[in-house]
Design an enzyme around this catalytic site. Structure first.
Site, mmCIF file in Angstrom:
data_model
loop_
_atom_site.group_PDB
_atom_site.id
_atom_site.type_symbol
_atom_site.label_atom_id
_atom_site.label_comp_id
_atom_site.label_asym_id
_atom_site.label_seq_id
_atom_site.Cartn_x
_atom_site.Cartn_y
_atom_site.Cartn_z
ATOM 1 N N GLU A 64 0.386 -0.942 0.124
ATOM 2 C CA GLU A 64 -0.025 -0.025 0.103
ATOM 3 C C GLU A 64 0.556 1.170 0.254
ATOM 4 O OE1 GLU A 64 -2.537 0.223 2.808
ATOM 5 O OE2 GLU A 64 -3.550 -2.339 3.036
ATOM 6 N N CYS A 66 3.884 8.429 0.575
ATOM 7 C CA CYS A 66 3.823 7.423 1.894
ATOM 8 C C CYS A 66 4.571 6.117 1.016
ATOM 9 C CB CYS A 66 2.270 7.371 2.640
ATOM 10 S SG CYS A 66 3.188 5.923 4.464
ATOM 11 N N CYS A 101 4.615 -7.820 8.312
ATOM 12 C CA CYS A 101 5.586 -7.110 9.300
ATOM 13 C C CYS A 101 6.085 -8.151 9.969
ATOM 14 C CB CYS A 101 5.071 -5.909 9.605
ATOM 15 S SG CYS A 101 5.782 -4.433 11.164
ATOM 16 N N CYS A 126 3.712 -4.667 16.490
ATOM 17 C CA CYS A 126 2.984 -4.142 17.037
ATOM 18 C C CYS A 126 1.211 -3.949 17.034
ATOM 19 C CB CYS A 126 3.100 -2.573 16.312
ATOM 20 S SG CYS A 126 4.675 -2.057 16.392
ATOM 21 N N CYS A 173 -1.485 -1.911 15.080
ATOM 22 C CA CYS A 173 -1.446 -2.056 13.731
ATOM 23 C C CYS A 173 -1.692 -2.940 12.666
ATOM 24 C CB CYS A 173 0.279 -1.945 13.651
ATOM 25 S SG CYS A 173 0.462 -1.237 11.848
ATOM 26 N N CYS A 232 -2.758 1.423 7.905
ATOM 27 C CA CYS A 232 -2.081 0.558 7.532
ATOM 28 C C CYS A 232 -1.978 -0.733 7.565
ATOM 29 C CB CYS A 232 -0.139 0.592 8.366
ATOM 30 S SG CYS A 232 1.055 1.144 7.771
HETATM 31 N N1 SAH Z 1 7.658 0.644 10.823
HETATM 32 C C1 SAH Z 1 7.483 1.791 11.196
HETATM 33 C C2 SAH Z 1 7.068 2.300 9.318
HETATM 34 C C3 SAH Z 1 5.506 1.569 9.312
HETATM 35 S S1 SAH Z 1 4.275 1.590 11.048
HETATM 36 C C4 SAH Z 1 7.414 2.449 12.012
HETATM 37 O O1 SAH Z 1 6.901 1.914 13.129
HETATM 38 O O2 SAH Z 1 7.627 3.322 12.074
HETATM 39 C C5 SAH Z 1 3.767 3.863 10.427
HETATM 40 C C6 SAH Z 1 3.154 4.327 11.714
HETATM 41 O O3 SAH Z 1 1.787 4.254 11.831
HETATM 42 C C7 SAH Z 1 3.603 4.078 13.062
HETATM 43 O O4 SAH Z 1 4.385 5.139 13.853
HETATM 44 C C8 SAH Z 1 3.050 2.853 13.457
HETATM 45 O O5 SAH Z 1 3.299 3.158 14.425
HETATM 46 C C9 SAH Z 1 1.653 3.782 12.788
HETATM 47 N N2 SAH Z 1 0.668 3.359 13.312
HETATM 48 C C10 SAH Z 1 0.423 2.289 12.778
HETATM 49 N N3 SAH Z 1 -1.179 1.219 12.742
HETATM 50 C C11 SAH Z 1 -1.536 2.649 13.160
HETATM 51 C C12 SAH Z 1 -3.047 2.695 13.187
HETATM 52 N N4 SAH Z 1 -4.246 1.824 13.633
HETATM 53 N N5 SAH Z 1 -3.076 4.256 13.322
HETATM 54 C C13 SAH Z 1 -3.105 5.029 14.020
HETATM 55 N N6 SAH Z 1 -0.958 5.165 14.054
HETATM 56 C C14 SAH Z 1 -0.704 3.365 13.180
#
Ligand code: SAH
Length: 345
Positions: free
Chosen positions: A88, A101, A108, A112, A115, A334
């Protein structure tokens, strides 16, 4: 398997193509065409016979499979890759131009909890050409080329953890910055990481002028471990130390992302600890309202709560903003779009 020409540096590409029989100037021209987003058959200044020689390679390894346009102008892309996979991307329009972006991995491994990208683990890394291809094809779609670039800024904040795909991400950075290519300035590129501290040091040694963004989301070690497993491997103090060292070495201010999850990390105590942790560090905190992913059951904060949390930090002299939400009507968090597409197959 055919080699992807966009995975190569300018010099490597010229070497490879002259080895199969192209003249040096033709090979250089192929590099420029590819960065403009043109397929081999569109490279009309190269004779047909010579173009035949290119058939053993892949030209643009990324295509736009689906596109969604939000009422606010934000666009979301599902990119198709040559092996049938999808990633994406999101395009945002600002006064100065467009920011894209991009994704760095399919899925991944970082886990987290909030996510959607990690729900099925990591499928594979993207090659550098597959990361670059995302920028190239959206730039062409917008009517841009290498001379008249429409995309001015790139953020590595799509699916995947960029520092878990270090070598390919670095090749991408050098290639997207190449003067004969898209020539996007390092200062206009942001790399976002969940906090792989040793890789921050490796990045630092390259002395690039990119912006480093760290997804913190929690200031307490024990709580951070619960929402971000990476914290078990690299604790919060060593992560912040790495960020301070990064700032010392590069002079680039580090940005911390803090996704507000209702009832999890949005209390006064969380703000106090965050302020303590970052005290005396010229960092900026970017508050993000959680984009709820149904599988996780977590809830986002309201605008009012986000503002309250920002005020708590500002009261402690922290530099803080609440990120403007864009494209809320086109399905956002994401990794969700890819899940939808792959479940349709
Ligand atoms: N792996 C990297 C980059 C990808 S995620 C990282 O962790 O920074 C990009 C950003 O989106 C990160 O700050 C992540 O924590 C955030 N993110 C992921 N899922 C999300 C969600 N459901 N709502 C808001 N932010 C989210």
């Amino acid at each position: 398997m055919k080699a992807k020409l966009l995975d190569l540096s300018f010099d490597e590409l010229v070497e490879k193509l002259t080895a199969v029989g192209l003249k040096k100037y033709q090979a250089e021209s192929v590099f420029v065409w590819l960065n403009k987003g043109y397929a081999f058959e569109e490279m009309t200044d190269i004779a047909k016979g010579q173009r035949e020689l290119l058939k053993e390679f892949i030209d643009i390894p990324v295509s736009i499979a689906q596109r969604f346009v939000s009422r606010d102008g934000t666009q979301k892309f599902l990119f198709g890759l040559t092996d049938g996979e999808f990633v994406e991307g999101v395009l945002m329009k600002y006064k100065y131009g467009y920011t894209l972006c991009v994704s760095t991995q399919i899925g991944c491994n970082m886990g987290c909890v909030f996510c959607a990208s990690h729900l099925e683990g990591k499928k594979r890394d993207l090659s550098s050409g597959e990361i670059l291809g995302q920028v190239i094809c959206v730039n062409r779609m917008l009517g841009g080329d290498t001379q008249d670039r429409k995309i001015t800024n790139v953020v590595l904040m799509g699916m995947g953890e960029p520092l878990d795909n270090f070598d390919n991400v670095l090749s991408f950075l050098y290639n997207v910055n190449h003067p004969k290519g898209l020539n996007i300035a390092m200062r206009n590129i942001s790399l976002s990481t969940c906090g792989i501290a040793p890789k921050i040091y490796e990045l630092m040694q390259r002395k690039l002028q990119i912006n480093l963004t760290v997804s913190l989301h929690e200031a307490f070690q024990d709580k951070r471990e619960r929402i971000m497993p990476v914290a078990k491997a690299y604790d919060i103090e060593s992560l912040i130390k790495a960020c301070r060292d990064y700032f010392q070495a590069t002079g680039r201010r580090v940005i911390f992302e803090y996704t507000l999850i209702k009832g999890v990390n949005d209390a006064q105590a969380d703000a106090d600890e965050l302020a303590r942790l970052l005290k005396g560090f010229p960092a900026h905190i970017n508050l993000i309202k959680l984009n709820p992913v149904k599988e996780t059951g977590l809830k986002g904060t309201t605008d009012k709560e986000a503002k309250m949390f920002a005020d708590m930090l500002a009261a402690k002299n922290m530099s803080v903003t609440v990120r403007r939400q864009m494209g809320v009507d086109i399905e956002g968090a994401c990794g969700q779009l890819r899940r939808k597409a792959t479940s349709l197959r």
